[in-house]
Design a protein around this motif. Structure first.
Motif, short mmCIF file in Angstrom:
data_model
loop_
_atom_site.label_atom_id
_atom_site.label_comp_id
_atom_site.label_asym_id
_atom_site.label_seq_id
_atom_site.Cartn_x
_atom_site.Cartn_y
_atom_site.Cartn_z
N LYS A 85 127.14 182.18 15.46
CA LYS A 85 126.27 181.08 15.92
C LYS A 85 127.00 179.75 15.81
CE LYS A 85 122.09 183.40 14.21
NZ LYS A 85 122.81 184.55 13.62
N ILE A 86 126.66 178.82 16.71
CA ILE A 86 127.12 177.43 16.64
C ILE A 86 125.90 176.55 16.35
CG2 ILE A 86 128.17 175.50 17.88
CD1 ILE A 86 129.68 177.50 19.59
N ALA A 87 125.91 175.93 15.19
CA ALA A 87 124.80 175.05 14.80
C ALA A 87 125.21 173.60 15.07
CB ALA A 87 124.47 175.26 13.33
N VAL A 88 124.60 173.00 16.09
CA VAL A 88 124.93 171.62 16.47
C VAL A 88 124.12 170.67 15.58
CG1 VAL A 88 124.94 169.93 18.34
CG2 VAL A 88 125.37 172.36 18.84
N ASP A 89 124.84 169.82 14.82
CA ASP A 89 124.19 168.93 13.86
C ASP A 89 123.77 167.60 14.50
OD1 ASP A 89 124.57 170.79 11.73
OD2 ASP A 89 126.69 170.20 11.69
N GLN A 90 124.70 166.99 15.23
CA GLN A 90 124.37 165.72 15.88
C GLN A 90 125.31 165.45 17.05
OE1 GLN A 90 124.75 162.35 13.28
NE2 GLN A 90 126.92 162.66 12.89
N ILE A 91 124.82 164.64 17.99
CA ILE A 91 125.61 164.23 19.15
C ILE A 91 125.50 162.71 19.27
CG2 ILE A 91 125.81 164.35 21.66
CD1 ILE A 91 124.77 167.20 21.52
N LYS A 99 136.67 175.36 4.91
CA LYS A 99 135.86 176.24 4.09
C LYS A 99 134.43 176.33 4.62
CE LYS A 99 138.42 175.94 -0.26
NZ LYS A 99 138.33 175.60 -1.71
N LYS A 100 133.88 175.19 4.98
CA LYS A 100 132.50 175.16 5.45
C LYS A 100 132.40 175.33 6.97
CE LYS A 100 130.79 172.23 1.69
NZ LYS A 100 130.08 170.96 1.34
N LEU A 101 133.57 175.49 7.62
CA LEU A 101 133.63 175.72 9.07
C LEU A 101 132.92 174.62 9.85
CD1 LEU A 101 133.04 179.59 9.23
CD2 LEU A 101 135.21 178.36 9.34
N ARG A 102 133.24 173.38 9.48
CA ARG A 102 132.67 172.22 10.17
C ARG A 102 133.70 171.69 11.17
NH1 ARG A 102 127.99 170.96 7.65
NH2 ARG A 102 127.77 169.17 9.04
N PHE A 103 133.24 171.40 12.40
CA PHE A 103 134.11 170.97 13.48
C PHE A 103 133.52 169.75 14.18
CE2 PHE A 103 134.98 175.41 12.82
CZ PHE A 103 136.34 175.57 13.09
N GLN A 104 134.40 169.10 14.96
CA GLN A 104 133.97 167.99 15.80
C GLN A 104 134.69 168.10 17.14
OE1 GLN A 104 135.31 163.64 15.47
NE2 GLN A 104 133.28 163.56 14.48
N SER A 105 133.91 168.02 18.23
CA SER A 105 134.49 168.04 19.58
C SER A 105 134.22 166.71 20.26
CB SER A 105 133.88 169.17 20.41
OG SER A 105 134.30 170.43 19.93
N LYS A 115 118.32 167.81 22.84
CA LYS A 115 117.58 168.75 21.97
C LYS A 115 118.42 169.17 20.78
CE LYS A 115 114.56 170.61 25.58
NZ LYS A 115 114.08 171.82 26.27
N THR A 116 118.83 168.22 19.97
CA THR A 116 119.60 168.52 18.77
C THR A 116 118.91 167.88 17.57
OG1 THR A 116 120.97 166.57 19.24
CG2 THR A 116 121.82 168.70 19.96
N PRO A 117 119.07 168.47 16.36
CA PRO A 117 119.91 169.64 16.06
C PRO A 117 119.33 170.94 16.63
CG PRO A 117 118.69 169.01 14.12
CD PRO A 117 118.40 167.95 15.15
#
Length: 452
Positions: free
Chosen positions: A336-342, A405-411, A323-325
């Motif tokens: 909030k954590i906004a999940v863009d893609q998996i 700056k844009k607070l973009r991460f990858q796990s 169920k993403t995004p």
């Protein structure tokens, strides 16, 4: 006057044994108490306390009467002092610690239980550890592992163990903050030492402990709106137990921050957050019986002031991977954590996301990354990571900062590529981790009367 006649004359002199012993003990006790508060006065106290001993010992002989008095003075409680146990240390000086001589041997290591005390809700004990053959005992790790009352989670939480090196071996130490609601007046503590400096074994003891004289003050539960309601106070020789009831929301934390006496002096904090019973639901709230163990309260103390605070915790959240995004939100702040893609890539699961409404004045980027490292994967059939059995969860991940700056991460999670299904698993986020970054809110102080 010859030497023998001189000794006989001296021995005729009345020596106030009790007063000397009490004075020496009081001097020692004062010196040790000063040590933690006023370092500049230590040498002066020790010098004054030692002056009488220098006068007595400097001539090369001691009368039998004085010898007996000095023999009764404890050796400064060094065993407990090594472990910074001021309760045990003061009880040694007051001659209220019980000497033991229980011995157990295993794997060519001899362990002897040497002392125990039971004061209020605290039990402390020491052990002598020695081996003439085990060279591998000499390990810089200095670790001692043990179980009390045959193990169990509550006893594991309530007890600590440690070990220190001495000139002729090692000193072991175990201390227990009694976790049961009712504290007995005497008991036998089953103790099993399971590891000494990494050497496994079983050194089994049954330690008899009798509680020192104490006073109990009980309180009737009123209908006030106080979130902390004291139930009883147990005042021991060198320690104090406060049992209380906390009323809170399911994801709220309430803790005692400070306790002072009627003269405004803070009572040293010793051990807290012990849960005496399982929490129970009362309407929309949760009630929990708790215990905190403090240091000594003076006999003439009329009341205690309890200062506590509360903080709002956040519940854990799950997001089905298919169920993403989507967006996951905390309960008590705007984060909030906004999940863009998996993406599933062999034995790796890659999650790209960005953060929204993060207050950088409260939490920096490095601390946020530590929080994101705790995200896990769980089988969607379960609500929490703790509920999921082995093989139905993936603990932790490796988090990368893609854009500060844009607070973009990858796990990136390591998974079983063949058997892992996006349709059957969820992202698990422990928002409660962030509660430490939310300021606590002080509660109204609670006054506890100790006299009728």
């Amino acid at each position: 006057m010859d030497k023998n006649r001189f000794k006989n004359e001296v021995n005729q002199i009345h020596i106030p044994e009790k007063e000397i012993s009490e004075s020496i003990s009081a001097g020692i006790k004062r010196a040790n108490q000063e040590k933690t508060r006023r370092p500049n006065r230590i040498k002066r106290n020790i010098f004054i306390s030692g002056a009488a001993a220098i006068l007595l010992l400097g001539s090369g002989f001691i009368s039998p009467t004085i010898q007996n008095v000095l023999a009764d003075v404890p050796l400064f409680g060094k065993s407990y002092q090594k472990f910074h146990d001021f309760i045990g240390q003061n009880l040694v000086q007051a001659q209220q610690v019980t000497e033991l001589n229980q011995k157990a041997s295993c794997n060519n290591i001899d362990v002897t239980a040497t002392s125990v005390y039971f004061d209020g809700g605290v039990i402390g004990m020491t052990f002598k550890v020695k081996s003439d053959t085990r060279k591998d005992l000499d390990d810089e790790r200095l670790s001692l592992e043990s179980t009390v009352f045959n193990g169990g989670r509550k006893w594991e939480i309530a007890s600590v163990s440690d070990m220190k090196k001495t000139d002729d071996g090692y000193i072991g130490y175990i201390q227990i903050g009694y976790p049961d609601k009712e504290i007995p007046d005497q008991l036998t503590v089953p103790v099993t030492i399971t590891s000494i400096n990494g050497i496994r074994g079983k050194w089994i003891f049954n330690i008899p402990a009798k509680k020192l004289p104490y006073r109990t003050v009980k309180f009737k539960q009123n209908n006030t709106s106080d979130q902390i309601k004291p139930k009883r106070v147990v005042i021991g020789k060198e320690s104090t137990v406060i049992d209380y009831v906390v009323t809170k929301s399911p994801y709220e934390g309430v803790r005692i921050d400070e306790v002072t006496d009627d003269k405004g002096r803070e009572i040293p904090y010793f051990m807290g957050n012990q849960k005496l019973k399982e929490p129970k639901r009362v309407g929309n709230s949760v009630q929990q019986e708790m215990r905190v163990i403090l240091g000594k309260v003076d006999k003439d103390t009329k009341y205690l002031n309890i200062k506590a605070d509360t903080h709002k915790g956040d519940s854990d959240k799950t997001l089905p991977l298919q169920k993403t995004p989507a967006v996951l939100s905390a309960d008590h702040h705007d984060f909030k954590i906004a999940v863009d893609q998996i993406k599933k890539n062999g034995n790796k699961l890659v999650v790209d996301y960005h953060l929204k409404d993060m207050n950088r004045s409260i939490i920096d980027i490095d601390s946020m990354k530590e929080f994101l490292d705790t995200m896990s994967l769980i089988d969607s059939a379960y609500q929490t990571y703790e509920e999921a059995p082995n093989g139905h969860s993936v603990k932790g991940n490796v988090t990368k900062v893609l854009d500060k700056k844009k607070l973009r991460f990858q796990s990136v999670f390591t998974i079983d590529g063949e058997n892992f299904s996006l349709d059957q698993n969820s992202l698990y986020v422990q928002f409660g981790y962030l509660s430490g970054y939310i300021p606590n809110v002080p509660l109204k102080p609670v006054k506890v009367k100790l006299t009728k």
